[in-house]
Motif scaffolding. Structure first.
Motif, PDB file in Angstrom:
ATOM      1  N   LEU A   1      35.907 100.716 -21.746  1.00  0.00           N
ATOM      2  CA  LEU A   1      36.156  99.396 -21.172  1.00  0.00           C
ATOM      3  C   LEU A   1      34.879  98.552 -21.160  1.00  0.00           C
ATOM      4  CD1 LEU A   1      38.494 100.321 -18.181  1.00  0.00           C
ATOM      5  CD2 LEU A   1      39.135  99.235 -20.343  1.00  0.00           C
ATOM      6  N   GLN A   2      33.757  99.180 -20.887  1.00  0.00           N
ATOM      7  CA  GLN A   2      32.491  98.446 -20.918  1.00  0.00           C
ATOM      8  C   GLN A   2      32.178  97.969 -22.334  1.00  0.00           C
ATOM      9  OE1 GLN A   2      29.849 101.372 -19.109  1.00  0.00           O
ATOM     10  NE2 GLN A   2      29.723 100.136 -17.241  1.00  0.00           N
ATOM     11  N   GLY A   3      32.452  98.820 -23.319  1.00  0.00           N
ATOM     12  CA  GLY A   3      32.240  98.428 -24.704  1.00  0.00           C
ATOM     13  C   GLY A   3      33.120  97.262 -25.101  1.00  0.00           C
ATOM     14  N   ILE A   4      34.377  97.259 -24.628  1.00  0.00           N
ATOM     15  CA  ILE A   4      35.285  96.154 -24.933  1.00  0.00           C
ATOM     16  C   ILE A   4      34.777  94.869 -24.279  1.00  0.00           C
ATOM     17  CG2 ILE A   4      37.609  95.270 -24.540  1.00  0.00           C
ATOM     18  CD1 ILE A   4      38.613  98.164 -24.771  1.00  0.00           C
ATOM     19  N   ALA A   5      34.320  94.993 -23.027  1.00  0.00           N
ATOM     20  CA  ALA A   5      33.807  93.812 -22.335  1.00  0.00           C
ATOM     21  C   ALA A   5      32.578  93.248 -23.042  1.00  0.00           C
ATOM     22  CB  ALA A   5      33.465  94.164 -20.892  1.00  0.00           C
ATOM     23  N   TYR A   6      31.721  94.132 -23.510  1.00  0.00           N
ATOM     24  CA  TYR A   6      30.518  93.668 -24.211  1.00  0.00           C
ATOM     25  C   TYR A   6      30.878  93.040 -25.556  1.00  0.00           C
ATOM     26  CZ  TYR A   6      25.857  93.770 -26.302  1.00  0.00           C
ATOM     27  OH  TYR A   6      24.681  93.412 -26.909  1.00  0.00           O
ATOM     28  N   GLY A   7      31.846  93.636 -26.234  1.00  0.00           N
ATOM     29  CA  GLY A   7      32.251  93.123 -27.535  1.00  0.00           C
ATOM     30  C   GLY A   7      32.993  91.799 -27.462  1.00  0.00           C
ATOM     31  N   THR A   8      33.598  91.515 -26.312  1.00  0.00           N
ATOM     32  CA  THR A   8      34.330  90.262 -26.135  1.00  0.00           C
ATOM     33  C   THR A   8      33.507  89.220 -25.368  1.00  0.00           C
ATOM     34  OG1 THR A   8      35.375  91.189 -24.147  1.00  0.00           O
ATOM     35  CG2 THR A   8      36.578  91.379 -26.226  1.00  0.00           C
ATOM     36  N   ASP A   9      32.187  89.407 -25.360  1.00  0.00           N
ATOM     37  CA  ASP A   9      31.265  88.467 -24.705  1.00  0.00           C
ATOM     38  C   ASP A   9      31.601  88.243 -23.235  1.00  0.00           C
ATOM     39  OD1 ASP A   9      29.782  88.065 -27.028  1.00  0.00           O
ATOM     40  OD2 ASP A   9      31.163  86.507 -27.744  1.00  0.00           O
ATOM     41  N   ASN A  10      31.854  89.345 -22.542  1.00  0.00           N
ATOM     42  CA  ASN A  10      32.115  89.281 -21.104  1.00  0.00           C
ATOM     43  C   ASN A  10      31.169  90.252 -20.387  1.00  0.00           C
ATOM     44  OD1 ASN A  10      33.264  88.608 -18.654  1.00  0.00           O
ATOM     45  ND2 ASN A  10      35.093  89.881 -18.960  1.00  0.00           N
ATOM     46  N   PRO A  11      29.862  90.039 -20.505  1.00  0.00           N
ATOM     47  CA  PRO A  11      28.899  90.996 -19.962  1.00  0.00           C
ATOM     48  C   PRO A  11      28.927  91.101 -18.444  1.00  0.00           C
ATOM     49  CG  PRO A  11      27.780  88.994 -20.646  1.00  0.00           C
ATOM     50  CD  PRO A  11      29.196  88.880 -21.126  1.00  0.00           C
ATOM     51  N   GLY A  12      29.387  90.066 -17.766  1.00  0.00           N
ATOM     52  CA  GLY A  12      29.420  90.117 -16.306  1.00  0.00           C
ATOM     53  C   GLY A  12      30.343  91.193 -15.764  1.00  0.00           C
ATOM     54  N   ALA A  13      31.346  91.579 -16.549  1.00  0.00           N
ATOM     55  CA  ALA A  13      32.295  92.590 -16.078  1.00  0.00           C
ATOM     56  C   ALA A  13      31.765  94.011 -16.242  1.00  0.00           C
ATOM     57  CB  ALA A  13      33.619  92.446 -16.823  1.00  0.00           C
ATOM     58  N   ILE A  14      30.744  94.172 -17.061  1.00  0.00           N
ATOM     59  CA  ILE A  14      30.266  95.519 -17.389  1.00  0.00           C
ATOM     60  C   ILE A  14      29.781  96.260 -16.152  1.00  0.00           C
ATOM     61  CG2 ILE A  14      28.500  96.807 -18.646  1.00  0.00           C
ATOM     62  CD1 ILE A  14      28.722  94.766 -20.889  1.00  0.00           C
ATOM     63  N   GLN A  15      28.967  95.607 -15.328  1.00  0.00           N
ATOM     64  CA  GLN A  15      28.410  96.299 -14.177  1.00  0.00           C
ATOM     65  C   GLN A  15      29.481  96.653 -13.146  1.00  0.00           C
ATOM     66  OE1 GLN A  15      25.554  93.846 -12.200  1.00  0.00           O
ATOM     67  NE2 GLN A  15      26.862  92.029 -12.141  1.00  0.00           N
ATOM     68  N   TRP A  16      30.538  95.849 -13.049  1.00  0.00           N
ATOM     69  CA  TRP A  16      31.585  96.151 -12.074  1.00  0.00           C
ATOM     70  C   TRP A  16      32.536  97.231 -12.580  1.00  0.00           C
ATOM     71  CZ3 TRP A  16      29.609  94.547  -7.958  1.00  0.00           C
ATOM     72  CH2 TRP A  16      28.911  93.339  -7.896  1.00  0.00           C
TER      73      TRP A  16
END
Length: 326
Positions: A247-262
């Motif tokens: 899920l973190q990889g998907i968030a990073y790949g979709t330019d949503n880095p703010g969601a990674i830490q949560w």
């Protein structure tokens, strides 16, 4: 009627019907009846020594559980897996040290706080193998009430098991860090810097040991079946990390880095990663690296979640063993 054995006492020499000296229904006066009662001495003796109390019982249970986590005091077959996993944890540290000494490097190839994160699969397998061994067999063979026959209470049992599992994990995770620290000194690296980083690594694995130990024991204590306990621990510690990383990889790949830490709040190993990134200045394994690492505010949330899980694990264990009679 057989003659009395040494140490036995023939009951009924006081004239009760059916005993010696009284005529039975078809017997003669002076002869014992065919069902004369006997009390046999089978060798039990009373104990007049000191009573050591709850503290000694808790210490003995802790020691036995800690030794059992590494197969000590058990069969040779039981020692194979924990000792193999311990070797797997230490061998990479030895290789890192050998390379640093041979190349005369000024720093180690991996930081102390990163080591447990990279080898979290080995740690998860260790917990999955040893947590059920520690608690599931007591439930399966119904030996838990036997502990209650000693001067021990539910809190003593839970603290001893929790402490033993945490200590076993700390030994497993801190030993390679000690090897790396000694190797850094042999490579003549800066003593102050390496000692500071070594201390940060110990703090990180101590928190990891508490978290993994508590979660592993809870999963194992929910069922008396060891196989189910192993599967539950692996699903909680290992599979959750794979899901969170995806899920973190998907968030990073979709330019949503703010969601990674949560997203990292939903896996035990990413929780530890977030805490040490926020408070120990450790590099993170999150996709995107330092740019998405939890800051001070998110780090507090990570730490609170970790502490809540540790305290919650203890509370669940206390509730569980209240239901099984301890």
């Amino acid at each position: 009627m057989t003659s009395p054995t040494p140490g036995s006492v023939q009951a009924g020499q006081t004239g009760t019907a059916g005993r010696t000296g009284t005529a039975g229904p078809a017997g003669t006066a002076g002869q014992a009846g065919p069902e004369a009662t006997r009390i046999h001495n089978i060798g039990y003796r009373g104990y007049d020594g000191p009573r050591l109390g709850r503290a000694s019982a808790r210490k003995a249970l802790f020691s036995q559980s800690l030794r059992g986590a590494f197969g000590l005091g058990r069969s040779a077959k039981s020692k194979v897996l924990p000792m193999l996993l311990f070797a797997v944890m230490c061998v990479p540290a030895l290789i890192i040290v050998a390379v640093a000494v041979f190349t005369k490097s000024s720093k180690l190839a991996i930081e102390y706080t990163q080591y447990a994160v990279f080898l979290q699969m080995v740690i998860g397998i260790f917990v999955a193998a040893q947590a059920p061994q520690s608690v599931s067999r007591d439930l399966r063979f119904r030996t838990v009430p036997l502990y209650f026959a000693r001067p021990i209470e539910r809190v003593d049992y839970v603290l001893a098991k929790f402490g033993a599992m945490t200590s076993a994990l700390f030994i497993l995770t801190a030993s390679p860090l000690l090897i790396m620290w000694i190797g850094s000194l042999l490579a003549k690296m800066d003593f102050g810097t390496q000692t500071k980083m070594f201390g940060e690594g110990l703090a990180s694995v101590a928190l990891l040991s508490l978290l993994f130990g508590g979660i592993g024991l809870v999963m194992a204590a929910l069922t008396p079946r060891r196989g189910f306990g192993v599967a539950a621990v692996i699903a909680t510690l290992v599979i959750s990390y794979g899901a969170v990383s995806t899920l973190q990889g998907i968030a990073y790949g979709t330019d949503n880095p703010g969601a990674i830490q949560w997203i990292g709040l939903f896996s035990p190993i990413t929780l530890i990663d977030g805490v040490q990134s926020a408070f120990l200045e450790a590099p993170t394994a999150f996709p995107g690296g330092a740019s998405v690492a939890p800051g001070a505010g998110a780090g507090v949330v990570y730490l609170l979640v970790v502490l809540a899980l540790i305290a919650g694990s203890y509370g669940v264990l206390m509730r569980r063993y209240r239901k099984v009679g301890l």
